[in-house]
Design a protein around this motif. Structure first.
Motif, PDB file in Angstrom:
ATOM      1  N   ASP A 141       0.823  -1.211   0.000  1.00 15.00           N
ATOM      2  CA  ASP A 141       0.000   0.000   0.000  1.00 15.00           C
ATOM      3  C   ASP A 141       0.854   1.256   0.000  1.00 15.00           C
ATOM      4  N   SER A 142       2.178   1.083  -0.086  1.00  9.67           N
ATOM      5  CA  SER A 142       3.107   2.208  -0.177  1.00  9.67           C
ATOM      6  C   SER A 142       4.128   1.911  -1.265  1.00  9.67           C
ATOM      7  N   ALA A 143       4.781   2.946  -1.743  1.00 12.96           N
ATOM      8  CA  ALA A 143       5.836   2.757  -2.736  1.00 12.96           C
ATOM      9  C   ALA A 143       7.066   2.168  -2.045  1.00 12.96           C
ATOM     10  N   VAL A 144       7.518   0.996  -2.537  1.00 13.42           N
ATOM     11  CA  VAL A 144       8.641   0.318  -1.885  1.00 13.42           C
ATOM     12  C   VAL A 144       9.602  -0.265  -2.926  1.00 13.42           C
ATOM     13  N   THR A 145      10.839  -0.438  -2.491  1.00 16.63           N
ATOM     14  CA  THR A 145      11.813  -1.224  -3.231  1.00 16.63           C
ATOM     15  C   THR A 145      11.958  -2.544  -2.502  1.00 16.63           C
ATOM     16  N   VAL A 146      11.894  -3.647  -3.234  1.00 19.59           N
ATOM     17  CA  VAL A 146      11.911  -4.985  -2.632  1.00 19.59           C
ATOM     18  C   VAL A 146      13.231  -5.678  -2.971  1.00 19.59           C
ATOM     19  N   SER A 147      13.859  -6.226  -1.947  1.00 20.57           N
ATOM     20  CA  SER A 147      15.132  -6.938  -2.092  1.00 20.57           C
ATOM     21  C   SER A 147      15.050  -8.248  -1.331  1.00 20.57           C
ATOM     22  N   LEU A 148      16.065  -9.097  -1.496  1.00 22.95           N
ATOM     23  CA  LEU A 148      16.186 -10.264  -0.628  1.00 22.95           C
ATOM     24  C   LEU A 148      16.718  -9.812   0.722  1.00 22.95           C
ATOM     25  N   GLY A 149      16.107 -10.324   1.787  1.00 20.17           N
ATOM     26  CA  GLY A 149      16.501  -9.918   3.131  1.00 20.17           C
ATOM     27  C   GLY A 149      17.727 -10.664   3.626  1.00 20.17           C
ATOM     28  N   GLU A 150      18.601  -9.971   4.321  1.00 16.00           N
ATOM     29  CA  GLU A 150      19.792 -10.589   4.902  1.00 16.00           C
ATOM     30  C   GLU A 150      19.412 -11.675   5.896  1.00 16.00           C
ATOM     31  N   ALA A 151      20.236 -12.716   5.965  1.00 14.94           N
ATOM     32  CA  ALA A 151      20.040 -13.779   6.960  1.00 14.94           C
ATOM     33  C   ALA A 151      20.457 -13.253   8.330  1.00 14.94           C
ATOM     34  N   VAL A 152      19.680 -13.617   9.349  1.00 10.55           N
ATOM     35  CA  VAL A 152      19.905 -13.096  10.698  1.00 10.55           C
ATOM     36  C   VAL A 152      19.835 -14.236  11.700  1.00 10.55           C
ATOM     37  N   GLU A 153      20.837 -14.314  12.602  1.00  8.61           N
ATOM     38  CA  GLU A 153      20.786 -15.270  13.707  1.00  8.61           C
ATOM     39  C   GLU A 153      20.043 -14.643  14.879  1.00  8.61           C
ATOM     40  N   VAL A 154      19.158 -15.414  15.491  1.00  6.35           N
ATOM     41  CA  VAL A 154      18.376 -14.950  16.635  1.00  6.35           C
ATOM     42  C   VAL A 154      18.648 -15.877  17.815  1.00  6.35           C
ATOM     43  N   ASN A 155      18.690 -15.312  19.014  1.00  9.00           N
ATOM     44  CA  ASN A 155      18.954 -16.093  20.235  1.00  9.00           C
ATOM     45  C   ASN A 155      20.266 -16.877  20.128  1.00  9.00           C
ATOM     46  N   GLY A 156      21.310 -16.182  19.697  1.00  5.23           N
ATOM     47  CA  GLY A 156      22.621 -16.815  19.623  1.00  5.23           C
ATOM     48  C   GLY A 156      22.737 -17.862  18.533  1.00  5.23           C
ATOM     49  N   GLY A 157      21.839 -17.812  17.531  1.00  6.48           N
ATOM     50  CA  GLY A 157      21.896 -18.777  16.433  1.00  6.48           C
ATOM     51  C   GLY A 157      20.930 -19.939  16.592  1.00  6.48           C
ATOM     52  N   GLU A 158      20.209 -20.010  17.723  1.00  8.30           N
ATOM     53  CA  GLU A 158      19.223 -21.087  17.894  1.00  8.30           C
ATOM     54  C   GLU A 158      18.049 -20.917  16.934  1.00  8.30           C
ATOM     55  N   ASN A 159      17.713 -19.667  16.621  1.00  9.09           N
ATOM     56  CA  ASN A 159      16.641 -19.368  15.675  1.00  9.09           C
ATOM     57  C   ASN A 159      17.198 -18.488  14.556  1.00  9.09           C
ATOM     58  N   THR A 160      16.452 -18.405  13.466  1.00  2.00           N
ATOM     59  CA  THR A 160      16.960 -17.685  12.299  1.00  2.00           C
ATOM     60  C   THR A 160      15.843 -16.919  11.604  1.00  2.00           C
ATOM     61  N   ALA A 161      16.260 -15.966  10.763  1.00  2.00           N
ATOM     62  CA  ALA A 161      15.333 -15.228   9.916  1.00  2.00           C
ATOM     63  C   ALA A 161      16.111 -14.803   8.668  1.00  2.00           C
ATOM     64  N   GLY A 162      15.381 -14.311   7.675  1.00  2.00           N
ATOM     65  CA  GLY A 162      16.047 -13.828   6.471  1.00  2.00           C
ATOM     66  C   GLY A 162      16.141 -14.881   5.387  1.00  2.00           C
ATOM     67  N   THR A 163      17.112 -14.705   4.501  1.00  2.00           N
ATOM     68  CA  THR A 163      17.269 -15.549   3.312  1.00  2.00           C
ATOM     69  C   THR A 163      18.513 -16.412   3.437  1.00  2.00           C
ATOM     70  N   TYR A 164      18.341 -17.720   3.300  1.00  2.00           N
ATOM     71  CA  TYR A 164      19.476 -18.643   3.343  1.00  2.00           C
ATOM     72  C   TYR A 164      19.020 -20.025   2.882  1.00  2.00           C
ATOM     73  N   VAL A 165      19.993 -20.863   2.531  1.00  2.00           N
ATOM     74  CA  VAL A 165      19.756 -22.276   2.229  1.00  2.00           C
ATOM     75  C   VAL A 165      20.764 -23.074   3.041  1.00  2.00           C
ATOM     76  N   ILE A 166      20.291 -24.102   3.744  1.00  2.00           N
ATOM     77  CA  ILE A 166      21.162 -24.846   4.655  1.00  2.00           C
ATOM     78  C   ILE A 166      20.751 -26.320   4.659  1.00  2.00           C
ATOM     79  N   GLY A 167      21.695 -27.193   4.914  1.00  2.00           N
ATOM     80  CA  GLY A 167      21.383 -28.609   5.055  1.00  2.00           C
ATOM     81  C   GLY A 167      20.593 -28.850   6.328  1.00  2.00           C
ATOM     82  N   THR A 168      19.654 -29.780   6.284  1.00  2.00           N
ATOM     83  CA  THR A 168      18.811 -30.066   7.447  1.00  2.00           C
ATOM     84  C   THR A 168      19.570 -30.872   8.492  1.00  2.00           C
TER      85      THR A 168
END
Length: 333
Positions: A141-168
């Motif tokens: 609903d607003s004018a935006v530029t869209v990009s891929l979001g940086e990968a982020v470690e949360v809680n010391g790396g126990e949780n994650t957010a952002g863009t990444y590909v990793i082995g299970t």
């Protein structure tokens, strides 16, 4: 004289054994590269795929979905189906399609490639299944530029957010440790994104789309400790699969055991983008169709026969930027 003959025979046998050993090693090396052997096709048999957007960007599986079906999180498996697989393919920028190597009856490469299609080869788990493909839509609903979001470690790396590909990480009840379900397949996976503006009323394309390739884990390799980026040559004769303006690269994402070791927890260290990640812009009222392709890149040096029934986690997040787009601005204090 007889002794000399025995020594000569012994030397001949030694030379023969060495020749046989070299021949066997050559076969082993050949079997480790996808295009050189079909003795065991590398395969990703299970993928968890997550797609999300930041505040201000809404996603939906349909361009004409009611408002309550638009949100910031999308279950990609509902679009492509749970039963999917990845087998070696390669992107042809010249023909704007995915292809796979053709083999003769003797199992040798013919030097020709078969063109794959979404109808015949996408989102399947049988002999014809090669890649994952799904389409979803974005609006703002607003004018935006869209990009891929940086990968982020949360809680010391126990949780994650952002863009990444990793082995299970797969818990092993015998060793009481996690096994690497990815088997290195994460180093040869590619994600392609074709973005096309569409009519909000009919879903028809408005102009031509723009295609980007996201290459995760670009600086790590299965068979080497080398941390250099290895160029993946195109079957079109180019040095890269796509021009550098449309190639998005990210360094390696990894996981390690927690301390103490826990079956439900691993610690992630996520990669960082080394190239610009901008994809498209949106104005209020516009809708963009995003076609997402995921494949195992057969031209990649890491697409080897060591990969067998691999399991992968792919996380794709879209970041929004309002600066300079006529949207939200800072209010002076």
């Amino acid at each position: 004289m007889k002794e000399l003959t025995r020594n000569q025979k012994k030397q001949q046998r030694t030379v023969l054994y060495i020749c046989l050993l070299i021949a066997l090693l050559t076969l082993l090396v050949a079997a480790s590269y996808t295009w050189l052997s079909i003795s065991r096709t590398p395969r990703v048999s299970n993928m968890d795929i997550y797609v999300s957007g930041q505040t201000g960007l809404e996603l939906s599986s349909a361009y004409d979905a009611p408002d309550d079906k638009w949100g910031t999180v999308l279950d990609f498996k509902e679009i492509v189906g749970v039963e999917t697989q990845l087998k070696p393919a390669t992107w042809s920028q010249k023909e704007q399609t995915l292809k796979t190597m053709l083999y003769g009856l003797d199992g040798r490469m013919t030097g020709e490639y078969e063109t794959l299609s979404d109808e015949r080869n996408a989102n399947r788990k049988d002999a014809d299944g090669y890649y994952v493909k799904g389409t979803f839509y974005a609006r703002s609903d607003s004018a935006v530029t869209v990009s891929l979001g940086e990968a982020v470690e949360v809680n010391g790396g126990e949780n994650t957010a952002g863009t990444y590909v990793i082995g299970t990480p797969v818990w092993n009840e015998q060793t009481l440790l996690h096994d690497d379900g990815g088997q290195g397949a994460e180093t040869s996976i590619r994600l392609g994104l074709r973005i096309t503006k569409v009519s909000p009323d009919t879903g028809a394309a408005r102009g031509s789309g723009e295609f980007y390739i996201y290459e995760p884990n670009c600086d790590t390799h299965i068979s080497s400790s080398t941390s250099d980026v290895a160029e993946t040559k195109s079957i079109d004769g180019e040095d890269t699969l796509i021009d550098t303006a449309h190639l998005i690269r990210q360094t390696a994402s990894r996981w390690s055991e927690a301390s103490p070791v826990l079956s439900s927890v691993t610690i992630k260290s996520l990669g960082r983008f080394t190239t610009p990640t901008r994809l498209f812009t949106l104005q209020p009222g516009e809708i963009a169709a995003i076609e997402l392709y995921i494949w195992l890149e057969g031209q990649d040096m890491d697409c080897t026969n060591f990969i067998d029934e691999a399991q992968i986690i792919a996380n794709l997040q879209f970041a929004t930027d309002y600066d300079g787009q006529g949207g939200l601005v800072d209010i002076p204090g």
